[in-house]
Write a protein that holds these residues in place. Structure first.
Motif, mmCIF file in Angstrom:
data_model
loop_
_atom_site.group_PDB
_atom_site.id
_atom_site.type_symbol
_atom_site.label_atom_id
_atom_site.label_comp_id
_atom_site.label_asym_id
_atom_site.label_seq_id
_atom_site.Cartn_x
_atom_site.Cartn_y
_atom_site.Cartn_z
ATOM 1 N N PHE A 31 0.808 -1.221 0.000
ATOM 2 C CA PHE A 31 0.000 0.000 0.000
ATOM 3 C C PHE A 31 0.841 1.270 0.000
ATOM 4 N N TYR A 32 2.176 1.149 -0.108
ATOM 5 C CA TYR A 32 3.038 2.326 0.013
ATOM 6 C C TYR A 32 2.738 3.397 -1.033
ATOM 7 N N GLU A 33 2.143 3.025 -2.185
ATOM 8 C CA GLU A 33 1.891 4.007 -3.243
ATOM 9 C C GLU A 33 0.606 4.789 -3.019
ATOM 10 N N SER A 34 -0.196 4.380 -2.049
ATOM 11 C CA SER A 34 -1.484 5.035 -1.844
ATOM 12 C C SER A 34 -1.307 6.385 -1.153
ATOM 13 N N ASP A 35 -2.344 7.199 -1.256
ATOM 14 C CA ASP A 35 -2.337 8.485 -0.569
ATOM 15 C C ASP A 35 -2.514 8.267 0.927
ATOM 16 N N GLY A 36 -2.175 9.276 1.700
ATOM 17 C CA GLY A 36 -2.445 9.220 3.134
ATOM 18 C C GLY A 36 -1.342 8.605 3.958
ATOM 19 N N ASN A 37 -0.155 8.408 3.381
ATOM 20 C CA ASN A 37 0.934 7.828 4.154
ATOM 21 C C ASN A 37 1.321 8.709 5.336
ATOM 22 N N GLU A 38 1.253 10.034 5.169
ATOM 23 C CA GLU A 38 1.617 10.920 6.264
ATOM 24 C C GLU A 38 0.616 10.792 7.405
ATOM 25 N N SER A 39 -0.659 10.620 7.088
ATOM 26 C CA SER A 39 -1.645 10.437 8.151
ATOM 27 C C SER A 39 -1.428 9.109 8.866
ATOM 28 N N LEU A 40 -0.927 8.110 8.137
ATOM 29 C CA LEU A 40 -0.622 6.831 8.775
ATOM 30 C C LEU A 40 0.511 6.999 9.784
ATOM 31 N N VAL A 41 1.487 7.825 9.446
ATOM 32 C CA VAL A 41 2.571 8.112 10.390
ATOM 33 C C VAL A 41 1.987 8.710 11.668
ATOM 34 N N GLU A 42 1.030 9.614 11.515
ATOM 35 C CA GLU A 42 0.397 10.235 12.686
ATOM 36 C C GLU A 42 -0.374 9.200 13.501
ATOM 37 N N GLU A 43 -1.063 8.291 12.810
ATOM 38 C CA GLU A 43 -1.815 7.255 13.525
ATOM 39 C C GLU A 43 -0.886 6.342 14.310
ATOM 40 N N LEU A 44 0.214 5.949 13.689
ATOM 41 C CA LEU A 44 1.185 5.110 14.388
ATOM 42 C C LEU A 44 1.740 5.828 15.608
ATOM 43 N N GLY A 45 1.993 7.120 15.445
ATOM 44 C CA GLY A 45 2.535 7.899 16.554
ATOM 45 C C GLY A 45 1.576 8.047 17.719
ATOM 46 N N SER A 46 0.287 7.827 17.468
ATOM 47 C CA SER A 46 -0.712 7.974 18.529
ATOM 48 C C SER A 46 -0.860 6.719 19.384
ATOM 49 N N LEU A 47 -0.202 5.621 18.981
ATOM 50 C CA LEU A 47 -0.352 4.352 19.702
ATOM 51 C C LEU A 47 0.497 4.369 20.973
ATOM 52 N N LYS A 48 -0.157 4.398 22.098
ATOM 53 C CA LYS A 48 0.508 4.568 23.394
ATOM 54 C C LYS A 48 1.428 3.405 23.738
ATOM 55 N N TYR A 49 1.053 2.176 23.351
ATOM 56 C CA TYR A 49 1.794 0.997 23.797
ATOM 57 C C TYR A 49 2.718 0.424 22.724
ATOM 58 N N LEU A 50 2.854 1.113 21.595
ATOM 59 C CA LEU A 50 3.660 0.595 20.486
ATOM 60 C C LEU A 50 5.127 0.480 20.892
ATOM 61 N N THR A 51 5.691 -0.729 20.739
ATOM 62 C CA THR A 51 7.105 -0.957 21.070
ATOM 63 C C THR A 51 7.872 -1.612 19.927
ATOM 64 N N ASN A 52 7.165 -2.081 18.904
ATOM 65 C CA ASN A 52 7.842 -2.794 17.824
ATOM 66 C C ASN A 52 7.156 -2.444 16.505
ATOM 67 N N LEU A 53 7.853 -1.653 15.688
ATOM 68 C CA LEU A 53 7.314 -1.225 14.396
ATOM 69 C C LEU A 53 8.244 -1.651 13.281
ATOM 70 N N ARG A 54 7.670 -2.241 12.231
ATOM 71 C CA ARG A 54 8.397 -2.584 11.011
ATOM 72 C C ARG A 54 7.635 -1.955 9.860
ATOM 73 N N THR A 55 8.291 -1.115 9.082
ATOM 74 C CA THR A 55 7.525 -0.258 8.190
ATOM 75 C C THR A 55 8.219 -0.037 6.855
ATOM 76 N N THR A 56 7.452 0.471 5.884
ATOM 77 C CA THR A 56 7.930 0.800 4.544
ATOM 78 C C THR A 56 7.667 2.275 4.275
ATOM 79 N N ARG A 57 8.630 2.963 3.696
ATOM 80 C CA ARG A 57 8.451 4.356 3.304
ATOM 81 C C ARG A 57 8.898 4.524 1.863
ATOM 82 N N ALA A 58 8.090 5.241 1.066
ATOM 83 C CA ALA A 58 8.354 5.301 -0.372
ATOM 84 C C ALA A 58 8.500 6.719 -0.917
ATOM 85 N N THR A 59 8.452 7.730 -0.057
ATOM 86 C CA THR A 59 8.702 9.093 -0.532
ATOM 87 C C THR A 59 9.600 9.797 0.475
ATOM 88 N N ALA A 60 10.411 10.714 -0.032
ATOM 89 C CA ALA A 60 11.325 11.450 0.833
ATOM 90 C C ALA A 60 10.558 12.274 1.860
#
Length: 501
Positions: A257-286
């Motif tokens: 899904f890296y080519e879809s719109d809204g990747n920046e909002s996904l970053v914000e959603e991930l950042g809102s997760l209080k208990y997140l300790t392990n993230l594995r992710t893909t980024r496709a734009t600078a």
């Protein structure tokens, strides 16, 4: 029964009638097979109460036995299963939880219930023990009369053609805590899968799903969501990730899904997760990558990064990634314009020491289809790198560039175990000078016709039997440091029938 009592100890077997009865059942099912008797006997030797026996059996039967026979099991994956099963104590610090999980794994290894593998991050379940776990599940009846609490269809040959799960699936699964559908051909998920109110672990890795259901209101307990290698996944619904507020692990590494719109909002959603300790992710734009780097919360819990495409980027400075302390996997792929990956070291590290900031945790690196990339000199700052794969980089001429000698006393690839080089038509050098390669186990080369010299001498990889695989024609044209070097590696050469095999 006498054989089992010798291994377990008579005091243990006689300490409680229930233990003796259970041991007799186990011995009978072992059919006199010594390996099974020894394995189970050793595992139970230190268990002095029926509760100990039941817990040990339950841990084994409900986690490792779900994995396919003869398949290696990631230690981390096993630990996350146990977290979601409730087997591990609750800690505020995730490191303490992992340490407890690793302690259990070491106990199972010592008891021969799990086998070591060549990869220190994985273990393997012996098929005899796996069969025993399935027997225990069926005969002891711990699950009888209950709704299923865990389902695993992963890589199951019986389910290799499974494309969908019927609607209504959740109706009879209100107690389901663990659901693994990984490496099946499922391409559609029923909307009511998000009605599994007790679900804590959902693994869709390697499936063919194209989208996730929008409904998500009831997955209030989900701790682990794995979407690794879901190449056909087009999008993640907005608000889905942030609504799963108990998430501790999110794996969207190598998603589609890296080519879809809204990747920046996904970053914000991930950042809102209080208990997140392990993230594995893909980024496709600078731009999205920059947004990510500005999130201290996400940098502190990222374990794996896949960077790809970055259209029109000629140079990529990865100095900021040295602050990602947990980063163990890094992957670059499909960069058509990238000529260099840079790291701010010039003039700073002439007296380099282990205290200087660098990629200390980085253990695995993939460089794939970076068409005009010239070298990977920055890897000198990954002192604990174990696995390196470089493939289809048409203009790469050297792995460690000739300017690396200016970095002071750094010796690249000090802990490298496996090196794979495929389809690099311009590659002439891995490193200018021979390296000790204390831990090197394997070099695989294919489609590198200009690579005439390897960074080896007669002292390289001296403690290991380092296997070198490649085409016979390529091997015959290698220019060795001396005859002693050739003689040291000749016995371990394996000819491949085709490039990259």
């Amino acid at each position: 029964m006498g054989f089992v009592s010798e291994i377990c100890g008579r005091d243990t077997l006689n300490s409680d009638p229930e233990i003796s009865e259970l041991a007799e059942m186990v011995a009978k099912k072992c059919c006199g097979l010594p390996l099974a008797l020894i394995t189970i006997g050793r595992a139970m030797a230190s268990k002095a109460t029926p509760q100990d026996w039941k817990h040990a059996i339950r841990v084994l039967q409900t986690s490792a036995s779900k994995f396919p026979e003869a398949v290696t099991i990631s230690k981390e994956r096993l630990i996350y299963h146990w977290i979601c099963e409730g087997f591990l104590d609750e800690f505020d610090d995730m490191i303490e939880v992992k340490n407890q999980g690793l302690s259990i794994i070491n106990t199972l290894l010592h008891a021969c219930l799990l086998d070591e593998t060549s990869n220190t991050c994985s273990v393997k379940l012996h098929d005899v023990v796996r069969d025993m776990a399935f027997w225990i599940t069926g005969e002891m009846g711990e699950m009888k009369g209950k709704m299923a609490e865990r389902i695993s269809l992963m890589a199951n040959h019986l389910n290799s053609d499974l494309h969908m799960i019927s609607t209504g699936f959740s109706q009879f699964m209100s107690n389901l805590r663990v659901l693994s559908l990984s490496d099946t051909k499922i391409d559609v998920l029923p909307s009511d899968i998000f009605n599994l109110v007790s679900l804590q672990y959902l693994d869709l890795s390697g499936t063919e799903i194209k989208k996730l259901p929008v409904e998500r209101r009831n997955l209030v307990k989900l701790k682990s969501l794995k979407l690794f290698r879901t190449f056909k996944l087009c999008s993640i619904p907005g608000g889905l990730i942030s609504s799963l507020s108990m998430l501790q692990m999110v794996n969207i590494y190598r998603c589609g899904f890296y080519e879809s719109d809204g990747n920046e909002s996904l970053v914000e959603e991930l950042g809102s997760l209080k208990y997140l300790t392990n993230l594995r992710t893909t980024r496709a734009t600078a731009g999205v990558f920059e947004t990510f780097l500005n999130s201290g919360k996400l940098l502190s819990c990222t374990h794996a990064f896949c960077l790809k495409i970055f259209n029109d980027s000629i140079s990529l400075n990865i100095s900021s990634l040295q602050t990602v302390k947990l980063l163990t996997w890094l992957r670059f792929e499909d960069f058509d314009t990238l000529t260099e990956i840079t790291f701010d070291w010039a003039g700073k590290y002439s007296n380099f020491s282990s205290k200087v900031e660098s990629f200390h945790g980085l253990g695995t690196v993939y460089i794939l289809r970076c068409r005009v990339l010239k070298n990977l000199t920055w890897l000198t700052f990954a002192p604990n790198l174990k696995f390196l794969t470089v493939e289809e980089c048409g203009e790469m001429e050297e792995v460690i560039g000739t300017g690396a000698e200016d970095i002071g006393n750094m010796i690249p690839f000090g802990k490298l175990m496996r090196l794979k080089l495929f389809y690099l038509p311009e590659l002439k050098s891995v490193c200018l000078n021979p390296l000790p390669f204390i831990y090197l186990e394997r070099i695989v080369v294919g489609g590198c016709p200009k690579l005439k010299k390897l960074p080896l001498n007669s002292s390289s990889a001296k403690e290991n039997r380092c296997v070198i695989r490649g085409e016979e024609e390529w091997w015959n044209e290698i220019e060795w440091e001396d005859a002693a070097t050739l003689n040291a590696f000749l016995p371990y050469f394996e000819a491949t029938s085709e490039q990259g095999a």
